[in-house]
Design an enzyme around this catalytic site. Sequence first.
Site, mmCIF file in Angstrom:
data_model
loop_
_atom_site.group_PDB
_atom_site.id
_atom_site.type_symbol
_atom_site.label_atom_id
_atom_site.label_comp_id
_atom_site.label_asym_id
_atom_site.label_seq_id
_atom_site.Cartn_x
_atom_site.Cartn_y
_atom_site.Cartn_z
ATOM 1 N N GLY A 45 63.044 82.240 56.855
ATOM 2 C CA GLY A 45 62.018 83.077 56.218
ATOM 3 C C GLY A 45 60.811 83.410 57.078
ATOM 4 O O GLY A 45 60.027 84.292 56.741
ATOM 5 N N CYS A 184 63.603 83.585 45.991
ATOM 6 C CA CYS A 184 63.898 82.609 47.044
ATOM 7 C C CYS A 184 64.720 81.488 46.409
ATOM 8 O O CYS A 184 64.514 81.144 45.239
ATOM 9 C CB CYS A 184 62.592 82.066 47.613
ATOM 10 S SG CYS A 184 62.797 80.736 48.812
ATOM 11 N N THR A 185 65.617 80.926 47.216
ATOM 12 C CA THR A 185 66.509 79.873 46.721
ATOM 13 C C THR A 185 65.783 78.712 46.040
ATOM 14 O O THR A 185 66.284 78.121 45.096
ATOM 15 C CB THR A 185 67.311 79.287 47.903
ATOM 16 O OG1 THR A 185 66.406 79.052 48.992
ATOM 17 C CG2 THR A 185 68.412 80.233 48.330
ATOM 18 N N HIS A 186 64.595 78.374 46.572
ATOM 19 C CA HIS A 186 63.915 77.163 46.111
ATOM 20 C C HIS A 186 63.105 77.347 44.824
ATOM 21 O O HIS A 186 62.748 76.378 44.168
ATOM 22 C CB HIS A 186 62.943 76.668 47.184
ATOM 23 C CG HIS A 186 63.606 76.124 48.406
ATOM 24 N ND1 HIS A 186 64.500 76.848 49.160
ATOM 25 C CD2 HIS A 186 63.490 74.910 49.018
ATOM 26 C CE1 HIS A 186 64.903 76.111 50.184
ATOM 27 N NE2 HIS A 186 64.306 74.934 50.120
HETATM 28 N N1 DGL Z 1 66.819 80.137 51.761
HETATM 29 C C1 DGL Z 1 65.619 80.869 52.075
HETATM 30 C C2 DGL Z 1 65.471 82.046 51.113
HETATM 31 O O1 DGL Z 1 66.045 82.072 50.061
HETATM 32 C C3 DGL Z 1 64.382 79.964 51.997
HETATM 33 C C4 DGL Z 1 64.256 78.987 53.146
HETATM 34 C C5 DGL Z 1 64.135 79.677 54.506
HETATM 35 O O2 DGL Z 1 63.049 80.214 54.816
HETATM 36 O O3 DGL Z 1 65.105 79.709 55.225
HETATM 37 O O4 DGL Z 1 64.790 83.000 51.425
#
Ligand code: DGL
Length: 265
Positions: A45, A184-186
């Site tokens: 990101g 975002c995934t989190h």
């Molecule tokens: N998986 C990333 C997203 O969904 C978040 C973590 C990253 O910055 O790689 O954007």
Amino acid sequence: MRKSTDPIGVFDSGIGGLTVVREIMRELPDESIIYFGDTARVPYGTKSKETIEKFAVEDVEFLLKFNVKIIVSACFTVSSNAMDVLRGKFNIPIFDMIEPGVRAVKRTGKRRIGIIGTYATIESRAYEKRIREEVPDAEIFTRPAPLFVPLAEEGKTRGKIAELVVEEYLKELKGRVEVLVLGCTHYPLLKETIKDFMEEVILVEPGKEVAGMLKEYLGKEGLLSSGPPRYSFYLSDIPRKFGEIGERFLGRKLEGIRVVREWIT
Ligand code: DGL
């Protein structure tokens, strides 16, 4: 020739994509899943578009070794920065996290829309552009929310610190937006704290929507599996506390983890 018993391939920059896997497991409990998390090179990101594209191509190439019938880019950063490159290079259908978000936003019938995500996701304006095509009179407010990622990984999703960070990022959106895309995934891990602060807002979780879209697509193509499901989790590194964090994201015990390093250059 793709077979219904072939696995679904899912990749992410790290372990966050397990929140998307969780939704796929819930919606499609008979499907086998191969997950790849690029934990050696996370985060994506904060990286440039060129680097995100390069890593995304390598992630897909890795999954293709397993005869997957379809691929899901669970990473929102990849979904908003690298889909043209991926779709131009590979023949296999690749689901991203933008379309499901847009679909869910459209269904709400609302026009004041907030979007939060990583720097790379927000700067790409991928959601914004697609939402404007579907909801031409949309008023869109965006905000990168990078600190939500470590908060989710540390399990600090409730309490004072989370409340402070949520307020800091969302105070300008509060009262202005009717819908907020958790881009975002989190972020789904923080949704209770976000909901408490934003009150009336409708939260959109693209991971939930993509699971439904996959089910529709596989049904239409005659590719729905009748099980039994098998799960494998490949990572490019084993980060500290991986098991604990991963289980929190996945919502169940994490088994069958393997580390792959050879393909990282
Ligand atoms: N998986 C990333 C997203 O969904 C978040 C973590 C990253 O910055 O790689 O954007």
